[in-house]
Design a protein around this motif. Sequence first.
Motif, PDB file in Angstrom:
ATOM      1  N   LEU A  28       0.857  -1.187   0.000  1.00  0.00           N
ATOM      2  CA  LEU A  28       0.000   0.000   0.000  1.00  0.00           C
ATOM      3  C   LEU A  28       0.893   1.237   0.000  1.00  0.00           C
ATOM      4  O   LEU A  28       1.774   1.384   0.857  1.00  0.00           O
ATOM      5  CB  LEU A  28      -0.912   0.008   1.234  1.00  0.00           C
ATOM      6  N   SER A  29       0.656   2.133  -0.946  1.00  0.00           N
ATOM      7  CA  SER A  29       1.549   3.295  -1.087  1.00  0.00           C
ATOM      8  C   SER A  29       1.138   4.472  -0.215  1.00  0.00           C
ATOM      9  O   SER A  29       1.983   5.186   0.325  1.00  0.00           O
ATOM     10  CB  SER A  29       1.619   3.727  -2.555  1.00  0.00           C
ATOM     11  N   ASP A  30      -0.167   4.699  -0.057  1.00  0.00           N
ATOM     12  CA  ASP A  30      -0.650   5.883   0.666  1.00  0.00           C
ATOM     13  C   ASP A  30      -0.700   5.640   2.167  1.00  0.00           C
ATOM     14  O   ASP A  30      -1.773   5.501   2.768  1.00  0.00           O
ATOM     15  CB  ASP A  30      -2.031   6.284   0.153  1.00  0.00           C
ATOM     16  N   VAL A  31       0.482   5.592   2.763  1.00  0.00           N
ATOM     17  CA  VAL A  31       0.614   5.297   4.197  1.00  0.00           C
ATOM     18  C   VAL A  31       1.511   6.330   4.848  1.00  0.00           C
ATOM     19  O   VAL A  31       2.520   6.737   4.266  1.00  0.00           O
ATOM     20  CB  VAL A  31       1.225   3.896   4.419  1.00  0.00           C
ATOM     21  N   GLU A  32       1.140   6.776   6.059  1.00  0.00           N
ATOM     22  CA  GLU A  32       2.071   7.582   6.843  1.00  0.00           C
ATOM     23  C   GLU A  32       2.524   6.759   8.043  1.00  0.00           C
ATOM     24  O   GLU A  32       1.726   6.054   8.662  1.00  0.00           O
ATOM     25  CB  GLU A  32       1.443   8.906   7.294  1.00  0.00           C
ATOM     26  N   TYR A  33       3.816   6.825   8.327  1.00  0.00           N
ATOM     27  CA  TYR A  33       4.409   6.053   9.414  1.00  0.00           C
ATOM     28  C   TYR A  33       4.811   7.012  10.525  1.00  0.00           C
ATOM     29  O   TYR A  33       5.626   7.917  10.312  1.00  0.00           O
ATOM     30  CB  TYR A  33       5.633   5.291   8.924  1.00  0.00           C
ATOM     31  N   ILE A  34       4.236   6.824  11.698  1.00  0.00           N
ATOM     32  CA  ILE A  34       4.513   7.699  12.836  1.00  0.00           C
ATOM     33  C   ILE A  34       5.236   6.879  13.901  1.00  0.00           C
ATOM     34  O   ILE A  34       4.621   6.100  14.641  1.00  0.00           O
ATOM     35  CB  ILE A  34       3.214   8.293  13.405  1.00  0.00           C
ATOM     36  N   PHE A  35       6.552   7.032  13.951  1.00  0.00           N
ATOM     37  CA  PHE A  35       7.358   6.360  14.974  1.00  0.00           C
ATOM     38  C   PHE A  35       7.456   7.282  16.181  1.00  0.00           C
ATOM     39  O   PHE A  35       7.759   8.474  16.048  1.00  0.00           O
ATOM     40  CB  PHE A  35       8.759   6.058  14.438  1.00  0.00           C
ATOM     41  N   VAL A  36       7.194   6.730  17.359  1.00  0.00           N
ATOM     42  CA  VAL A  36       7.240   7.525  18.587  1.00  0.00           C
ATOM     43  C   VAL A  36       8.364   6.994  19.477  1.00  0.00           C
ATOM     44  O   VAL A  36       8.261   5.897  20.039  1.00  0.00           O
ATOM     45  CB  VAL A  36       5.899   7.487  19.346  1.00  0.00           C
ATOM     46  N   ASP A  37       9.433   7.773  19.581  1.00  0.00           N
ATOM     47  CA  ASP A  37      10.559   7.421  20.437  1.00  0.00           C
ATOM     48  C   ASP A  37      10.176   7.725  21.881  1.00  0.00           C
ATOM     49  O   ASP A  37      10.142   8.882  22.297  1.00  0.00           O
ATOM     50  CB  ASP A  37      11.790   8.237  20.017  1.00  0.00           C
ATOM     51  N   ASP A  38       9.884   6.673  22.640  1.00  0.00           N
ATOM     52  CA  ASP A  38       9.459   6.857  24.033  1.00  0.00           C
ATOM     53  C   ASP A  38      10.677   6.899  24.954  1.00  0.00           C
ATOM     54  O   ASP A  38      10.771   6.156  25.926  1.00  0.00           O
ATOM     55  CB  ASP A  38       8.500   5.730  24.433  1.00  0.00           C
ATOM     56  N   ALA A  39      11.634   7.780  24.595  1.00  0.00           N
ATOM     57  CA  ALA A  39      12.880   7.950  25.353  1.00  0.00           C
ATOM     58  C   ALA A  39      13.629   6.625  25.497  1.00  0.00           C
ATOM     59  O   ALA A  39      14.099   6.275  26.580  1.00  0.00           O
ATOM     60  CB  ALA A  39      12.599   8.569  26.726  1.00  0.00           C
ATOM     61  N   THR A  40      13.734   5.899  24.394  1.00  0.00           N
ATOM     62  CA  THR A  40      14.428   4.613  24.445  1.00  0.00           C
ATOM     63  C   THR A  40      15.916   4.825  24.717  1.00  0.00           C
ATOM     64  O   THR A  40      16.552   5.688  24.097  1.00  0.00           O
ATOM     65  CB  THR A  40      14.213   3.817  23.139  1.00  0.00           C
ATOM     66  N   PRO A  41      16.512   4.064  25.634  1.00  0.00           N
ATOM     67  CA  PRO A  41      17.913   4.289  26.008  1.00  0.00           C
ATOM     68  C   PRO A  41      18.921   3.512  25.153  1.00  0.00           C
ATOM     69  O   PRO A  41      20.123   3.652  25.352  1.00  0.00           O
ATOM     70  CB  PRO A  41      17.947   3.786  27.455  1.00  0.00           C
TER      71      PRO A  41
END
Length: 325
Positions: A28-41
């Motif tokens: 599927l081409s029409d995708v937005e990817y939202i990565f959320v860095d939860d303060a990963t160490p």
Amino acid sequence: MKVSVIIPVYKVERFIVRCAVSLLEQTLSDVEYIFVDDATPDDSIRLLQEVIAHYPNRKHQVTLLRHSVNRGLPAARNTGLAVAKGEYVFHCDSDDFLELDMLEQLYTAADQGNADIVWCDWWLSFEKNERYMKQPGYSTPMEALKGMLSGVMKFNVWNKLVRRVLYVENKIEFPSGYGMGEDMTMIRLFARARKVVYLPKAFYHYVQLNAGAFSKTYSKQHLVDVQHNASVILGDLKELFGKQLEKEMAFFLLDVKFPFLITDDVAKYQLWQSLYPEANPYIMQNKRLSLRSRCLQWLAWKHQYWAVKLYYICVYRMVYGVIYR
């Protein structure tokens, strides 16, 4: 965008590359990817950025958000929801991975069926093999809702595509600060859906490297979380449906405490006994649930802990310690 994918990231450097590749290579081409860095160490974000760099055609579709301190999985999902723009929302855990046509298949099913929610089967993935996890199919949101409350349909977030307006119009968020059982939020969405569709195929690989993780890592905070989240769900359902789902809500409470029986720790059985005792008389009435599961709960109710422990050792350990591992 057709789909917004929200991916919390925390201590997943062992898995993030496989997860990100499976997302960025979606058909599927029409995708937005939202990565959320939860303060990963750890090195999760560096590895993620290296993967993204290999997909320049997707770069404009990727958003990386950051928490200054670790806020937990529900808060990370909410951070993603706050900026999502897609017609539908999909949640992916960053230690799991997808079949490359998952989003296209789910979106097509949603679009053709004009559905608010689509769900599918999944794979329970171990170190060496996988188990196909079949889900029930229902034709109406109410039947699906009853299936989830009865414990036969899982309310996991990651095998469901949900129309974003269900979150927005009903002001539904995940329970920030109460991580254990946060995926019960799916129940609130199904309770408000107008049309649902089931896709009888597995696309999602839920990685489980330690089948006994819950009983080994359980803490008092987990109990606080579960009770809080269950209370929110029951309050919401009572407000929407009154006493219409009274029996199913009792089944739900039995399902909430069921994991405390999947162990050989008698202290957990006693905890099961103390939780929601008002639901115990409904055990054998839940005809949707397997007789084996009902009998296990009935034995616990009658303090036959020796039988519960025997079941865990002979059945559960055999399935997830020998056959699937």
